[in-house]
Design an enzyme around this catalytic site. Structure first.
Site, PDB file in Angstrom:
ATOM      1  CG  HIS A   9      -2.257   0.930   1.216  1.00 22.44           C
ATOM      2  ND1 HIS A   9      -1.705   1.832   2.400  1.00 22.44           N
ATOM      3  CD2 HIS A   9      -3.004   1.621   0.895  1.00 22.44           C
ATOM      4  CE1 HIS A   9      -3.069   2.573   2.440  1.00 22.44           C
ATOM      5  NE2 HIS A   9      -3.256   2.576   1.552  1.00 22.44           N
ATOM      6  NE  ARG A  10      -1.352   5.894   1.231  1.00 19.60           N
ATOM      7  CZ  ARG A  10      -2.268   6.088   2.650  1.00 19.60           C
ATOM      8  NH1 ARG A  10      -0.738   7.057   2.747  1.00 19.60           N
ATOM      9  NH2 ARG A  10      -3.351   6.368   2.664  1.00 19.60           N
ATOM     10  CD  GLU A  36      -3.194   1.847  -3.083  1.00 17.21           C
ATOM     11  OE1 GLU A  36      -3.874   3.050  -3.522  1.00 17.21           O
ATOM     12  OE2 GLU A  36      -2.391   2.366  -2.258  1.00 17.21           O
ATOM     13  CG  ASP A  38      -3.046   6.868  -3.418  1.00 19.20           C
ATOM     14  OD1 ASP A  38      -4.269   5.979  -3.507  1.00 19.20           O
ATOM     15  OD2 ASP A  38      -1.617   6.539  -2.547  1.00 19.20           O
ATOM     16  CG  HIS A  51      -3.101   8.953   0.351  1.00 18.95           C
ATOM     17  ND1 HIS A  51      -3.335  10.062   1.337  1.00 18.95           N
ATOM     18  CD2 HIS A  51      -3.624   7.541  -0.236  1.00 18.95           C
ATOM     19  CE1 HIS A  51      -4.358   9.368   0.919  1.00 18.95           C
ATOM     20  NE2 HIS A  51      -4.962   8.232   0.314  1.00 18.95           N
ATOM     21  CD  GLU A 112      -7.117   5.373  -4.329  1.00 18.83           C
ATOM     22  OE1 GLU A 112      -7.961   6.390  -3.744  1.00 18.83           O
ATOM     23  OE2 GLU A 112      -6.362   4.595  -3.918  1.00 18.83           O
ATOM     24  CE  LYS A 114      -5.740   9.879  -3.518  1.00 16.11           C
ATOM     25  NZ  LYS A 114      -6.341   9.405  -2.002  1.00 16.11           N
ATOM     26  CG  ASP A 232      -0.090   1.147   5.714  1.00 19.36           C
ATOM     27  OD1 ASP A 232      -0.207   1.180   4.469  1.00 19.36           O
ATOM     28  OD2 ASP A 232      -0.354   1.937   6.163  1.00 19.36           O
TER      29      ASP A 232
END
Length: 241
Positions: A9-10, A36, A38, A51, A112, A114, A232
């Site tokens: 995640h990120r 993943e 953003d 993000h 993703e 945004k 994370d």
């Protein structure tokens, strides 16, 4: 044999500054299945990976991403507020920089969009142009909390794998996704039960669940048989898997 996929995640953000090339490279080194991240637009229409709509939380700058040129964003330290034993200086990456890094790796990119606050007109087309340039259309998932934005991607290329992101316990998600031809459902992980996942799988819908700031029992979530888990802590998930 079925295996839940491990998505960072990120990037590997529990140990490295989120949405930076350092976090992405460390996730790859760990052996994750996917990353993943953003995407926003700079004031001069460069696709950038960060993000928040604002720079303040993660960077040594204040203001909205959309109000800065890419050249000015590159002067900012995206790791400025990351707690580390030594000072770190990581730049805000552009999407093309990430694609150049990931293009020959066996990694799925969960992009993703945004577009939930600022819609960034044309962002979907710009992302698709880069996907085609790097031939990554078959190695990505497009997701967003802005479902209209996801549908715009589907209109550009119906073969793209897409996911509706939600932060709720919505009713009848399978009916909703099937209505719009969306392959993946991206709910918060705490919403899952095995029965819920099984019901979506029965409708040929994949379940890719995400964790925010609240971490719950990973083993319990994995036991639901979800398709991908986005956390994370990809190292902890790797150990469980």
């Amino acid at each position: 044999m079925f295996k839940t996929l491990n998505f960072a995640h990120r990037g590997f953000r529990s140990k490295y500054p989120e949405n930076t090339m350092l976090a992405f490279s460390k996730a790859v080194d760990l052996g994750v299945d996917g990353i993943e991240f953003d995407v926003h637009l700079s004031s001069d229409s460069v696709l950038v990976i960060i993000h928040d709509e604002a720079l303040d939380r993660t960077c040594n700058a204040s203001g909205l991403v959309k109000d800065f040129s890419f050249a000015d964003l590159k002067k900012i330290n995206a790791a400025a507020n990351f707690k580390s034993s030594k000072p770190l200086d990581e730049k805000i990456p552009c999407l093309e920089e990430y694609f150049d890094f990931i293009k020959n790796k066996d990694i799925i990119s969960n992009i993703e969009l945004k577009t939930g606050v600022f819609e960034y007109p044309g962002i979907e087309e710009m992302v698709y142009v880069l996907l085609k340039k790097y031939n990554l259309q078959d190695k990505c998932i497009i997701s967003s909390f802005n479902h209209e934005s996801v549908l715009r991607m589907k209109k550009i290329d119906s073969s793209l794998v897409c996911g509706f992101l939600v932060d709720s316990w919505d009713l009848h998600p399978a009916d909703y996704l099937k209505k719009y031809g969306i392959e993946c459902y991206h709910p918060p992980a705490y919403r899952l039960t095995k029965e819920f996942v099984d019901a979506l799988h029965a409708e040929s819908i994949k379940v890719n669940a995400w964790f925010g700031s609240i971490q719950t029992d990973y083993s319990k979530i994995l036991s639901t048989g979800l398709d991908s888990i986005i956390t994370d802590y990809p190292d902890k998930i790797a150990a469980l898997l």
